[in-house]
Scaffold this active site. Structure first.
Site: not given
Ligand code: FPP
Length: 249
Positions: A18, A22-23, A35, A66
């Protein structure tokens, strides 16, 4: 820092990867960039498991839930998974790693399903390590599917009601033949299991990391393994019972 004990490694590690979105956001980039970067962490963890001799690794790459994401992200994720399967195949072959899909096949884009089936077929006889790739996977859906198949076999008389047991039921799950996970890792700071391997993780040790998945590297994986080795796994017994089993008294 204590060393990793190679004799008490988990046999099966399962990971909820997860934090890609956000990264990417932190880097002012689109979610798909996260991703793509996450695929690098997948490579590191696979290589590490293979090197250490951890025989089973399950990766939660696309959940039933998802599908609720923006359509463009869903399309990009499937494209990325397809490219990943193609690009990693030579490595799976050279490292003799078997890849198995777990999850429902319907709704998976046909071009991805084709790639998945061909990867499964090419790697089916490898036994150095097994990767279960969870795609279009949901734990409750898996249990209901297994219950349907099980009920079918009972109704047809192939199985008697006296034979019903947790072990037999397990053999109807996607993970049939694979030991239950000893360790589940979730990155990204959330403390929940999100419909992942609900049946199989009954006795798993849970490890939560604040790191976002693309920031989770080999050293972080090793730290999770060390934490696993610090835990006392009692399986319902007392600590004293476990000590006497270990000491043989
Ligand atoms: C969760 O991050 C991650 C996913 C839904 C997909 C996982 C996919 C990869 C790691 C890509 C490559 C995988 C393989 C096996 C090639 P998120 O988008 O939920 O992040 P967020 O919580 O920050 O939004």
């Amino acid at each position: 820092m204590p060393e990793l004990d190679l004799k008490t490694l988990p046999r099966h590690v399962a990971i909820i990867m997860d934090g890609n979105g956000r990264w990417a956001k932190q880097k002012l980039r689109g979610r798909v960039f996260g991703h793509k970067q996450g695929a690098g962490s997948v490579r590191e963890v696979v290589t590490c498991c293979r090197r250490l001799g951890i025989p089973y690794l399950t990766l939660y790459a696309f959940s039933k839930e998802n599908w609720n994401r923006p359509e463009a992200e869903i399309r990009a994720l499937w494209g990325l998974l397809d490219r990943f399967l193609k690009s990693e195949l030579p490595d799976l072959v050279s490292k003799e790693i078997r890849l198995i899909h777990i999850g429902d096949t319907e709704d998976i884009p046909p071009y991805v399903l084709k790639q998945l089936r061909s990867t499964e077929e090419i790697t089916r006889n490898y036994d150095k390590m097994t990767i279960n790739l969870a795609l279009n996977y949901g734990g409750r859906q898996e249990i209901v599917r297994a219950a349907k198949l099980f009920a079918g076999d009972i109704l047809s008389g192939r199985i008697g009601t006296g034979e019903i047991s947790p072990e037999l039921f397990s053999s109807y799950l996607y993970t049939s033949g694979c030991p239950d996970p000893d360790l589940v890792i979730r990155t990204g700071g959330e403390i929940r299991v999100s419909n992942f391997l609900l049946w199989q993780l009954a006795y798993a040790e849970l490890y939560f990391s604040e790191l976002l998945w693309p920031d989770f590297h080999e050293e972080n994986f090793i730290e999770a393994l060390k934490e696993f080795q610090r835990r006392e796994r009692r399986f319902g017994r007392t600590g004293e019972q476990i000590k006497s089993v270990i000491l043989g008294i």
